[in-house]
Design a protein around this motif. Structure first.
Motif, PDB file in Angstrom:
ATOM      1  N   VAL A  59     -32.535  10.975 -35.580  1.00  0.00           N
ATOM      2  CA  VAL A  59     -33.979  11.148 -35.366  1.00  0.00           C
ATOM      3  C   VAL A  59     -34.332  10.793 -33.921  1.00  0.00           C
ATOM      4  N   HIS A  62     -33.282  13.459 -31.383  1.00  0.00           N
ATOM      5  CA  HIS A  62     -33.986  14.750 -31.336  1.00  0.00           C
ATOM      6  C   HIS A  62     -35.017  14.768 -30.211  1.00  0.00           C
ATOM      7  N   TYR A  63     -35.462  13.582 -29.775  1.00  0.00           N
ATOM      8  CA  TYR A  63     -36.429  13.537 -28.662  1.00  0.00           C
ATOM      9  C   TYR A  63     -35.804  14.040 -27.362  1.00  0.00           C
ATOM     10  N   ILE A 137     -37.974  17.380 -26.176  1.00  0.00           N
ATOM     11  CA  ILE A 137     -39.293  16.783 -26.003  1.00  0.00           C
ATOM     12  C   ILE A 137     -39.334  15.954 -24.724  1.00  0.00           C
TER      13      ILE A 137
ATOM     14  N   ILE B 550     -41.488  13.704 -40.801  1.00  0.00           N
ATOM     15  CA  ILE B 550     -40.474  12.948 -40.072  1.00  0.00           C
ATOM     16  C   ILE B 550     -40.891  13.008 -38.612  1.00  0.00           C
ATOM     17  N   ARG B 551     -40.504  11.980 -37.829  1.00  0.00           N
ATOM     18  CA  ARG B 551     -40.955  11.938 -36.441  1.00  0.00           C
ATOM     19  C   ARG B 551     -40.657  13.249 -35.715  1.00  0.00           C
ATOM     20  N   SER B 552     -41.600  13.913 -35.114  1.00  0.00           N
ATOM     21  CA  SER B 552     -43.025  13.609 -35.161  1.00  0.00           C
ATOM     22  C   SER B 552     -43.754  14.877 -35.608  1.00  0.00           C
ATOM     23  N   HIS B 553     -43.442  15.321 -36.825  1.00  0.00           N
ATOM     24  CA  HIS B 553     -44.059  16.562 -37.302  1.00  0.00           C
ATOM     25  C   HIS B 553     -44.118  16.593 -38.834  1.00  0.00           C
ATOM     26  N   GLU B 576     -38.153   9.713 -43.381  1.00  0.00           N
ATOM     27  CA  GLU B 576     -37.544   8.643 -42.581  1.00  0.00           C
ATOM     28  C   GLU B 576     -36.726   7.727 -43.488  1.00  0.00           C
ATOM     29  N   SER B 624     -44.677   7.169 -33.407  1.00  0.00           N
ATOM     30  CA  SER B 624     -43.697   7.444 -32.354  1.00  0.00           C
ATOM     31  C   SER B 624     -44.438   7.875 -31.106  1.00  0.00           C
ATOM     32  N   ALA B 625     -43.661   8.125 -30.059  1.00  0.00           N
ATOM     33  CA  ALA B 625     -44.248   8.546 -28.788  1.00  0.00           C
ATOM     34  C   ALA B 625     -45.010   9.866 -28.936  1.00  0.00           C
ATOM     35  N   LEU B 626     -44.596  10.692 -29.911  1.00  0.00           N
ATOM     36  CA  LEU B 626     -45.235  11.994 -30.097  1.00  0.00           C
ATOM     37  C   LEU B 626     -46.169  11.988 -31.301  1.00  0.00           C
TER      38      LEU B 626
END
Lengths: 194, 649
Positions: A59, A62-63, A137, B550-553, B576, B624-626
């Protein structure tokens, strides 16, 4: 001769333990993971320090657009166990052949396997770290995310530390035992009929 | 005349100077001494030594504090809806709040009580009663969530509850208000003839924790107030205080304060089990809801039970005895040895302490003053071990330190007193601010107290904190009891009005705290375990959206083909599997609350769009950041529209 051959057998057989312990580990330190996060690399799989660490890492990755790490899709995890099995069998066979030099050959094969394995591990690390999704991202110009082979490195907010683990120790011990076997084999040489 | 003025002038000057030097007497209120700050300081990142579970009173919830710091850790929703996380709003949790009166969004939670093994709190479950519409809830202490609520039939308000026996064989309930049993339409003036009380024994399954009403006991129409189980030598007995033995039905303030003595009822529940086994119980109407949260399906379900068993003391000799207790007793507390039963006569000038040994002897020797509805009234003197003299005004509740001392809260004179169980003499007293109700010592109601602190819970705070308009917080005050003298350490405002609390060493609970729900164990009927399984299904006017987060959607994040008049159910699964990564879900114009979905959990929000348009939904928990990008749209078309149902993956 007895000591030498037994050492050779023990040296080959202890490689069996390599199946059950990690050969390498990668730990990831970041303030928001006080509970720790990391991966153990086995000869046939990758497992998290904790049950869901691999999922958590995927997870996070993925960023930065890193590919998902899916152990089932890495062919080496099927090949390496076979190679180790073959080395064990070969070692046992050599222990019954009265030719001391075969021991050096065996050490050489194990060493070669280890070098190729480490290079392969490096290659995967390079691929994961550089071959990133162009739509990632977070894109930091010039930044690659290859984990270090040995030692630590700061990758964005995460300090990555990578080091050999029990499995490598067992392989080294195995080589030392077989080297001793060779040494005793040389000393006992008068009794060996070549 | 002149000299009088002169004396007055000199006296006031001296007083003025004295005040300058020594300070106004009232400004010394609650000053702490010495190392108090160090004793309550828990450095950042370090954990407290105890969990304290405080009831929320009129908030209906349970608040969890760390002690000694007094830091609020969490508020657990129990009897009141909690829009903050969707408790009582989500389809999964609504069933917990159903009763025979329909859905009830609020109640008044009074007495938290930890489950016990061998008379010691074991950290499995926390029980708590609702006072208004009689119920008992069970909270699982591995998840800190309400997992069961059982309604108590034939009760007019559940106050003397949910105290437990020493192996959690039973939790109890007893009616605060007597009512016609079974309920019927009668004149209120017929109180003495028609109104009755009940005491309920609720069996707890030791594996699952599930409760069921084993039997009730029909009692005279008094008000049953508080209770505690016997322990050790008195295991097998349960004690309940009562007031309004006058059986007044109006202006109780005066009319229920006339008798010199009311009663503590001593119930032999082992005997009750025998009578039930012998078939002595009557099966009567007792319709009630039993709501259980199925942890695998992550959903609460209700069952309705029609009948209960009831024992009538007249037909069951030896089942119940009354111990005369001065002046409308409130607290009813049993010491760690199980020998002393302490009544808190809230209008009495003494604290009566009864002896269990003497009670058994008095029963054997039939030292009865009279009999009421088949219940023998024991002779006061024959059961009394001693009276605590000068306890202050309005003694209420007592807890024990296991070292021979008892601590009693005293309401009217706003103090906590410490007295000896050897000679029943007060040895120390400390003021509290103001009007203390319950107090709590870690394990102070069990066989093994940890005598470090007493937490006093106060009803009135007035000037104790910065003013916040007419509505002020209640407070808890932490008192150090490790020395000979009690020392005030700190105080902190509370959530709602805590009526009682339970403290337990943190290590009993903290290591088994659940971090995530495992996806592979998620058996929710509407779960979605991966993004490629998402779907939207129409069933007439009902639309079910199977969504993942799930991060971030969210997937799907575009849904079209919803129509005005539809009932849309968003079944959102948080994919998550990492600690402390919840996702929220809220949609524009929802008449419902939001969802707060823990890792691996599935929750459902019902939405009924009112107008055509395109409506956003988003994640409400900064994940999260997004997080700001975690959003989506639902297109709503007129009722007669032909737009197809579509969604993206």
């Amino acid at each position: 001769m007895k000591i030498s051959n037994n050492l050779m057998r023990i040296g080959s057989l202890i490689l069996v333990f390599v199946y059950f312990v990690p050969i390498w580990y990668i730990s990831l330190d970041a303030p928001q993971f006080p509970e720790g996060l990391g991966l153990y690399i086995y000869v046939n799989s990758i497992k998290g320090f904790k049950p869901n660490d691999l999922e958590s890492l995927n997870v996070l990755n993925h960023y930065i657009g890193m590919k998902k790490i899916v152990p089932e899709e890495i062919p080496e995890f099927k090949i390496i166990p076979i190679i180790i099995g073959a080395l064990i069998v070969l070692g046992l066979i050599f222990s019954f052949i009265r030719k001391n030099q075969l021991k050096l050959l065996w050490i050489g094969l194990v060493f070669l396997g280890a070098v190729v394995g480490i290079y392969d591990y490096y290659r995967w690390g390079y691929d994961y770290g550089h071959n990133l999704n162009p739509n990632a991202i977070i894109k930091v110009p010039g930044m690659a995310y290859q984990p270090p082979l040995i030692g630590g490195k700061q990758l964005l907010n995460i300090y990555v530390f990578s080091f050999p683990y029990w499995g490598v120790g067992i392989i080294v011990l195995s080589m030392v035992l077989v080297a001793l076997s060779y040494y005793y084999g040389q000393k006992e040489k008068p009794y060996v009929s070549v | 005349m002149k000299s009088k003025l002169m004396i007055g002038f000199v006296a006031s000057t001296i007083l003025f100077v004295a005040i300058l030097f020594f300070g106004c007497p009232s400004s010394k209120k609650g000053l702490v001494e010495g190392d108090a700050a160090v004793k309550v300081y828990v450095p950042p990142g370090k954990h407290d030594e105890f969990y304290a579970f405080l009831s929320g009173g009129f908030s209906g919830q349970v608040s969890v504090y760390g002690i000694p710091s007094g830091r609020l850790l969490r508020v657990i929703p129990v009897f009141s809806q909690n829009p903050e996380n969707g408790y009582g709003y989500s389809e999964e949790t609504k069933a917990l709040l159903y009763t025979t009166h329909g859905f009830i969004p609020w109640d008044d939670s009074h007495h938290p009580k930890l489950s016990q093994t061998n008379g010691v709190a074991d950290g499995r479950w926390l029980f708590i009663n609702s006072n208004n519409t009689p119920r008992i809830a069970r909270i699982d202490l591995s998840t800190f969530r309400t997992v069961e609520i059982i309604e108590i039939p034939n009760s007019g308000g559940n106050h003397a509850s949910p105290f437990v026996t020493e192996n959690t064989e039973y939790v109890v309930a007893a009616t605060r208000f007597s009512v016609p049993i079974p309920q019927e339409d009668v004149e209120i003036a017929s109180y003495k003839d028609k109104f009755k009380g009940t005491i309920s024994f609720i069996k707890v399954d030791q594996q699952t924790g599930r409760m069921n009403i084993a039997f009730q006991i029909l009692m005279p129409g008094y008000n049953y107030d508080l209770s505690h189980a016997g322990k050790g030598k008195s295991h097998g007995w349960f004690f309940f205080s009562s007031y309004n033995t006058e059986q007044a039905h109006t202006l109780l303030e005066v009319n229920a304060s006339q008798n010199d003595k009311d009663f503590i009822a001593a119930v032999n529940w082992k005997k009750a089990e025998e009578y039930v086994a012998q078939g002595k119980a009557h099966e009567i109407s007792g319709i009630h809801y039993h709501n259980v949260f199925d942890e695998k399906k992550q959903t609460a379900y209700s069952e309705i039970i029609d009948k209960v068993k009831i024992l009538i003391p007249e037909e069951c000799p030896g089942l119940v005895y009354f111990i005369p207790t001065p002046k409308s007793p409130h607290g009813c507390d049993v010491d760690p040895e199980g020998e002393y039963i302490v009544g808190g006569g809230k209008l009495a000038t003494v604290i009566p302490v009864f002896s269990f040994t003497k009670m058994l002897k008095a029963i054997e020797e039939k030292k009865f003053d009279k009999t009421i509805d088949g219940i023998p009234v024991l002779n006061y003197e024959a059961v009394l071990a001693g009276e605590v003299q000068n306890p202050g005004l309005g003694p209420l509740h007592t807890e024990f330190d296991g070292k021979g001392y008892a601590y009693t809260s005293v309401f009217i004179s706003s103090e906590v007193i410490k007295w000896s169980l050897k000679d029943f003499k007060v040895v120390d007293r400390i003021p509290v601010y103001y009007s203390v109700g319950h107090l709590c010592l870690p394990g102070g109601d069990t066989k093994k107290p940890t005598p470090k602190y007493v937490l006093a819970m106060n009803k009135i705070t007035k000037d104790r904190y910065l003013p916040t308009g007419p509505e002020l917080a209640q407070s808890a005050q932490l008192i150090d009891i490790t020395g000979e003298k009690m020392k005030l350490l700190s105080d902190f405002p509370t959530v709602g009005e805590p009526h009682y609390a339970q403290m337990i060493p943190a290590e009993v609970i903290k290591d088994k705290s659940v971090k995530i729900y495992k996806l592979e164990e998620n058996q929710h009927p509407h779960r979605t375990l991966s993004p490629d399984q998402v779907k939207v299904i129409r069933n007439g006017k009902e639309v079910h959206v199977y969504m993942v987060a799930i991060r971030s959607h969210f997937t799907p994040d575009n849904i079209e083909g919803i129509k005005v008049g539809d009932e849309v159910y968003f079944h959102v699964t948080n994919l998550e599997q990492d600690w402390d990564i919840p996702h929220g879900f809220a949609i524009f114009g929802s008449n419902n609350a939001e969802l707060l979905i823990m890792p691996g959990e599935t929750l459902t929000l019902k939405w009924t769009p009112k107008y055509p348009g395109v409506f956003p939904f988003y994640c409400t928990d900064f994940c999260s950041a997004l997080h700001q990008e975690m959003q989506g749209y639902v297109r709503v078309s007129p009722a007669n529209s032909k737009v197809n149902l579509t969604w993206n993956k």
